[in-house]
Design a protein around this motif. Structure first.
Motif, PDB file in Angstrom:
ATOM      1  N   GLN A 115      -1.376   7.854   3.774  1.00 20.89           N
ATOM      2  CA  GLN A 115      -2.122   9.019   3.287  1.00 20.89           C
ATOM      3  C   GLN A 115      -3.284   8.574   2.403  1.00 20.89           C
ATOM      4  O   GLN A 115      -4.158   9.370   2.075  1.00 20.89           O
ATOM      5  N   VAL A 116      -3.262   7.291   1.990  1.00 18.99           N
ATOM      6  CA  VAL A 116      -4.374   6.688   1.252  1.00 18.99           C
ATOM      7  C   VAL A 116      -4.609   5.294   1.812  1.00 18.99           C
ATOM      8  O   VAL A 116      -3.720   4.692   2.433  1.00 18.99           O
ATOM      9  N   ASP A 117      -5.820   4.760   1.597  1.00 16.82           N
ATOM     10  CA  ASP A 117      -6.158   3.428   2.103  1.00 16.82           C
ATOM     11  C   ASP A 117      -5.844   2.330   1.103  1.00 16.82           C
ATOM     12  O   ASP A 117      -5.770   1.150   1.472  1.00 16.82           O
ATOM     13  N   GLY A 118      -5.694   2.685  -0.171  1.00 20.07           N
ATOM     14  CA  GLY A 118      -5.415   1.692  -1.196  1.00 20.07           C
ATOM     15  C   GLY A 118      -4.910   2.350  -2.463  1.00 20.07           C
ATOM     16  O   GLY A 118      -5.083   3.566  -2.652  1.00 20.07           O
ATOM     17  N   VAL A 119      -4.299   1.553  -3.326  1.00 19.20           N
ATOM     18  CA  VAL A 119      -3.729   2.062  -4.575  1.00 19.20           C
ATOM     19  C   VAL A 119      -4.204   1.205  -5.746  1.00 19.20           C
ATOM     20  O   VAL A 119      -4.197  -0.029  -5.666  1.00 19.20           O
ATOM     21  N   ILE A 120      -4.609   1.889  -6.815  1.00 23.41           N
ATOM     22  CA  ILE A 120      -4.946   1.220  -8.075  1.00 23.41           C
ATOM     23  C   ILE A 120      -3.825   1.534  -9.056  1.00 23.41           C
ATOM     24  O   ILE A 120      -3.559   2.703  -9.357  1.00 23.41           O
ATOM     25  N   LEU A 121      -3.176   0.511  -9.532  1.00 19.66           N
ATOM     26  CA  LEU A 121      -2.023   0.673 -10.424  1.00 19.66           C
ATOM     27  C   LEU A 121      -2.448   0.268 -11.828  1.00 19.66           C
ATOM     28  O   LEU A 121      -2.733  -0.896 -12.094  1.00 19.66           O
ATOM     29  N   THR A 122      -2.517   1.235 -12.742  1.00 24.19           N
ATOM     30  CA  THR A 122      -2.996   0.952 -14.098  1.00 24.19           C
ATOM     31  C   THR A 122      -1.869   0.690 -15.080  1.00 24.19           C
ATOM     32  O   THR A 122      -2.115   0.225 -16.199  1.00 24.19           O
ATOM     33  N   SER A 123      -0.643   0.991 -14.687  1.00 23.30           N
ATOM     34  CA  SER A 123       0.508   0.767 -15.562  1.00 23.30           C
ATOM     35  C   SER A 123       1.743   0.705 -14.675  1.00 23.30           C
ATOM     36  O   SER A 123       2.120   1.706 -14.067  1.00 23.30           O
ATOM     37  N   ALA A 124       2.360  -0.459 -14.567  1.00 27.86           N
ATOM     38  CA  ALA A 124       3.509  -0.635 -13.680  1.00 27.86           C
ATOM     39  C   ALA A 124       4.802  -0.236 -14.380  1.00 27.86           C
ATOM     40  O   ALA A 124       5.166  -0.815 -15.396  1.00 27.86           O
ATOM     41  N   GLU A 125       5.472   0.754 -13.821  1.00 30.55           N
ATOM     42  CA  GLU A 125       6.737   1.228 -14.402  1.00 30.55           C
ATOM     43  C   GLU A 125       7.940   0.540 -13.768  1.00 30.55           C
ATOM     44  O   GLU A 125       9.017   0.492 -14.357  1.00 30.55           O
ATOM     45  N   ASN A 126       7.772   0.029 -12.550  1.00 28.68           N
ATOM     46  CA  ASN A 126       8.845  -0.675 -11.849  1.00 28.68           C
ATOM     47  C   ASN A 126       8.651  -2.180 -11.938  1.00 28.68           C
ATOM     48  O   ASN A 126       7.542  -2.666 -12.169  1.00 28.68           O
ATOM     49  N   ASP A 127       9.732  -2.910 -11.733  1.00 28.39           N
ATOM     50  CA  ASP A 127       9.625  -4.357 -11.630  1.00 28.39           C
ATOM     51  C   ASP A 127       8.791  -4.692 -10.396  1.00 28.39           C
ATOM     52  O   ASP A 127       8.800  -3.946  -9.405  1.00 28.39           O
ATOM     53  N   TRP A 128       8.067  -5.807 -10.460  1.00 23.31           N
ATOM     54  CA  TRP A 128       7.196  -6.165  -9.341  1.00 23.31           C
ATOM     55  C   TRP A 128       7.964  -6.277  -8.026  1.00 23.31           C
ATOM     56  O   TRP A 128       7.437  -5.977  -6.952  1.00 23.31           O
ATOM     57  N   SER A 129       9.209  -6.681  -8.083  1.00 27.10           N
ATOM     58  CA  SER A 129      10.003  -6.823  -6.862  1.00 27.10           C
ATOM     59  C   SER A 129      10.129  -5.494  -6.115  1.00 27.10           C
ATOM     60  O   SER A 129      10.260  -5.466  -4.889  1.00 27.10           O
ATOM     61  N   ALA A 130      10.076  -4.377  -6.848  1.00 32.40           N
ATOM     62  CA  ALA A 130      10.165  -3.055  -6.219  1.00 32.40           C
ATOM     63  C   ALA A 130       8.813  -2.587  -5.684  1.00 32.40           C
ATOM     64  O   ALA A 130       8.746  -1.721  -4.829  1.00 32.40           O
ATOM     65  N   ILE A 131       7.740  -3.155  -6.207  1.00 29.69           N
ATOM     66  CA  ILE A 131       6.383  -2.753  -5.813  1.00 29.69           C
ATOM     67  C   ILE A 131       5.859  -3.607  -4.663  1.00 29.69           C
ATOM     68  O   ILE A 131       5.137  -3.126  -3.786  1.00 29.69           O
ATOM     69  N   GLU A 132       6.247  -4.869  -4.643  1.00 31.89           N
ATOM     70  CA  GLU A 132       5.649  -5.848  -3.736  1.00 31.89           C
ATOM     71  C   GLU A 132       5.680  -5.428  -2.266  1.00 31.89           C
ATOM     72  O   GLU A 132       4.713  -5.634  -1.528  1.00 31.89           O
ATOM     73  N   GLY A 133       6.773  -4.815  -1.831  1.00 40.60           N
ATOM     74  CA  GLY A 133       6.903  -4.434  -0.422  1.00 40.60           C
ATOM     75  C   GLY A 133       5.824  -3.482   0.063  1.00 40.60           C
ATOM     76  O   GLY A 133       5.489  -3.468   1.254  1.00 40.60           O
ATOM     77  N   PHE A 134       5.259  -2.696  -0.846  1.00 37.87           N
ATOM     78  CA  PHE A 134       4.229  -1.733  -0.450  1.00 37.87           C
ATOM     79  C   PHE A 134       2.929  -2.411  -0.040  1.00 37.87           C
ATOM     80  O   PHE A 134       2.096  -1.800   0.641  1.00 37.87           O
ATOM     81  N   THR A 135       2.737  -3.660  -0.458  1.00 35.28           N
ATOM     82  CA  THR A 135       1.497  -4.356  -0.115  1.00 35.28           C
ATOM     83  C   THR A 135       1.411  -4.667   1.379  1.00 35.28           C
ATOM     84  O   THR A 135       0.359  -5.088   1.868  1.00 35.28           O
ATOM     85  N   GLU A 136       2.492  -4.451   2.103  1.00 34.67           N
ATOM     86  CA  GLU A 136       2.472  -4.619   3.561  1.00 34.67           C
ATOM     87  C   GLU A 136       1.620  -3.537   4.218  1.00 34.67           C
ATOM     88  O   GLU A 136       1.094  -3.723   5.312  1.00 34.67           O
ATOM     89  N   TYR A 137       1.458  -2.407   3.538  1.00 29.70           N
ATOM     90  CA  TYR A 137       0.818  -1.241   4.146  1.00 29.70           C
ATOM     91  C   TYR A 137      -0.626  -1.023   3.711  1.00 29.70           C
ATOM     92  O   TYR A 137      -1.324  -0.164   4.251  1.00 29.70           O
ATOM     93  N   GLY A 138      -1.082  -1.771   2.731  1.00 26.87           N
ATOM     94  CA  GLY A 138      -2.451  -1.613   2.255  1.00 26.87           C
ATOM     95  C   GLY A 138      -2.627  -2.326   0.930  1.00 26.87           C
ATOM     96  O   GLY A 138      -1.654  -2.777   0.313  1.00 26.87           O
ATOM     97  N   PRO A 139      -3.871  -2.443   0.458  1.00 26.50           N
ATOM     98  CA  PRO A 139      -4.117  -3.174  -0.796  1.00 26.50           C
ATOM     99  C   PRO A 139      -3.653  -2.416  -2.038  1.00 26.50           C
ATOM    100  O   PRO A 139      -3.865  -1.211  -2.157  1.00 26.50           O
ATOM    101  N   VAL A 140      -3.010  -3.133  -2.935  1.00 26.21           N
ATOM    102  CA  VAL A 140      -2.624  -2.632  -4.252  1.00 26.21           C
ATOM    103  C   VAL A 140      -3.358  -3.499  -5.280  1.00 26.21           C
ATOM    104  O   VAL A 140      -3.270  -4.720  -5.231  1.00 26.21           O
ATOM    105  N   ILE A 141      -4.086  -2.857  -6.180  1.00 23.70           N
ATOM    106  CA  ILE A 141      -4.838  -3.577  -7.203  1.00 23.70           C
ATOM    107  C   ILE A 141      -4.262  -3.222  -8.573  1.00 23.70           C
ATOM    108  O   ILE A 141      -4.030  -2.049  -8.875  1.00 23.70           O
ATOM    109  N   LEU A 142      -4.014  -4.221  -9.403  1.00 24.19           N
ATOM    110  CA  LEU A 142      -3.583  -3.982 -10.777  1.00 24.19           C
ATOM    111  C   LEU A 142      -4.823  -3.938 -11.665  1.00 24.19           C
ATOM    112  O   LEU A 142      -5.571  -4.916 -11.723  1.00 24.19           O
ATOM    113  N   CYS A 143      -5.024  -2.819 -12.321  1.00 26.52           N
ATOM    114  CA  CYS A 143      -6.157  -2.658 -13.228  1.00 26.52           C
ATOM    115  C   CYS A 143      -5.618  -2.255 -14.596  1.00 26.52           C
ATOM    116  O   CYS A 143      -4.915  -1.239 -14.705  1.00 26.52           O
TER     117      CYS A 143
END
Length: 339
Positions: A115-143
């Motif tokens: 539903q989106v082409d990319g995600v900008i994450l400004t504050s991570a609430e989950n451990d990276w291990s829970a977030i990492e899998g989403f990078t298979e579907y599009g770019p995730v940028i930590l800002c």
């Protein structure tokens, strides 16, 4: 990431039944279809075939996940991100997590379901291990956020430097007992600030009293409560490092209401250099983050990743801070930038 086996367990059905539902097999009861669809929705499961076809589409939408819309820092960040996105004919979706790990995963599913082409994450609430899998579907940028384990671009300010320099400034003003407060003590950002804070104390040979650590301070009301908690202590701190201009303003306002002199009775530093720091009397010493520069670099990197379909790969852009010295810490302060 959820699998078809996870869906089967959650629905209390066999893997074969779940597969039949996914492939719209005609001989499956309505009740079983409902159970499978509810389990898929709860787990955020997307069938591989659907994920593959979705991956090749473009939506023209980018999601930016922020903890609080009301925080002026994030408002300023969003404004620059939106303008930069519009220049490239993209629209920004603002997703407020309110520091909820569950909400964050729900919003990250926007990427998984294309539903989106990319995600900008400004504050991570989950451990990276829970977030990492989403990078298979599009770019995730930590800002404004960073994680040593992340294999994605990170755009952030040197938070350790900020904690160190703001604390060193208080020490240079003669303070020997300094309180510390931050918003979310489990975050990497807060940890880096605290490391800088402690580094400055250690360098000056000063001890830190844990009873004056306030690690869940976010709003001006929190600042009010912090002042009330220390005002009656005989051995109270004479200065406070805060990780928020809102919190600093709450402390200063309540101190003035009780007849205290700032900074004679209590010196206070803020963080972010928001408008409120100049509207207060006395004006508040604060750390200035290069918000606009960080936002522009974030959008530049994200759009490049979208165009190149490059979803992983570490890339770091670290910015320096500036300490703006004002009257809340220095009796004779004039606007000054200390690099």
């Amino acid at each position: 990431m959820a699998t078809i086996e996870d869906v089967a367990r959650s629905a209390g059905l066999s893997r074969t039944t779940v597969s039949r539902v996914i492939n719209d097999h005609p001989y499956v009861s309505i009740a079983k279809k409902k159970k499978v669809k509810e389990a898929m929705e709860e787990l955020g499961y997307v069938p591989n075939s659907a994920a593959r076809s979705l991956r090749n589409q473009r939506t023209g939408m980018i999601a930016v996940l922020i903890p609080r819309v009301m925080n002026p820092f994030f408002s300023q960040l969003i404004e620059t991100l939106e303008l930069a996105a519009a220049e490239s004919f993209y629209q920004l979706i603002i997703c407020q997590t309110q520091y909820s790990a569950k909400k964050e995963l729900t919003y990250l599913n926007l990427l998984k379901t294309k539903q989106v082409d990319g995600v900008i994450l400004t504050s991570a609430e989950n451990d990276w291990s829970a977030i990492e899998g989403f990078t298979e579907y599009g770019p995730v940028i930590l800002c404004n956020e960073f994680d040593e384990r992340a294999n994605v671009p990170m755009i952030y300010m040197d938070q350790q430097e900020a904690g160190y320099k703001a604390t060193r400034h208080l020490i240079e003003q003669g303070h020997r007992k300094i309180a510390y407060c931050c918003g979310r003590f489990r975050s990497n950002v807060a940890s880096a600030r605290e490391e800088g804070f402690m580094m400055a104390l250690h360098e000056a040979g000063l001890a830190f009293d844990e009873q004056y650590a306030f690690r869940e301070a976010i709003t001006s009301s929190d600042g009010t409560e912090i002042f009330r908690s220390i005002r009656g202590d005989s051995g109270r701190p004479t200065a406070i490092f805060t990780g928020s201009d809102e919190v600093a303003a709450g402390i200063v306002s309540e101190a003035l209401r009780h007849g205290w002199s700032i900074p004679r009775d209590l010196a206070v530093t803020g963080f972010d250099n928001q408008v409120i720091t100049e509207l207060m009397n006395p004006r508040i010493t604060t750390v200035e983050q290069p918000v606009r520069e960080m936002a522009l670099k974030t959008m530049e990197v994200l759009l490049e990743r979208i165009r190149n379909r490059q979803y992983t790969g570490t890339e770091r852009h670290q910015f320096s801070m500036k300490l703006i010295v004002r009257e809340s810490t220095h009796m004779q302060a004039e606007l000054a930038g200390i690099q």
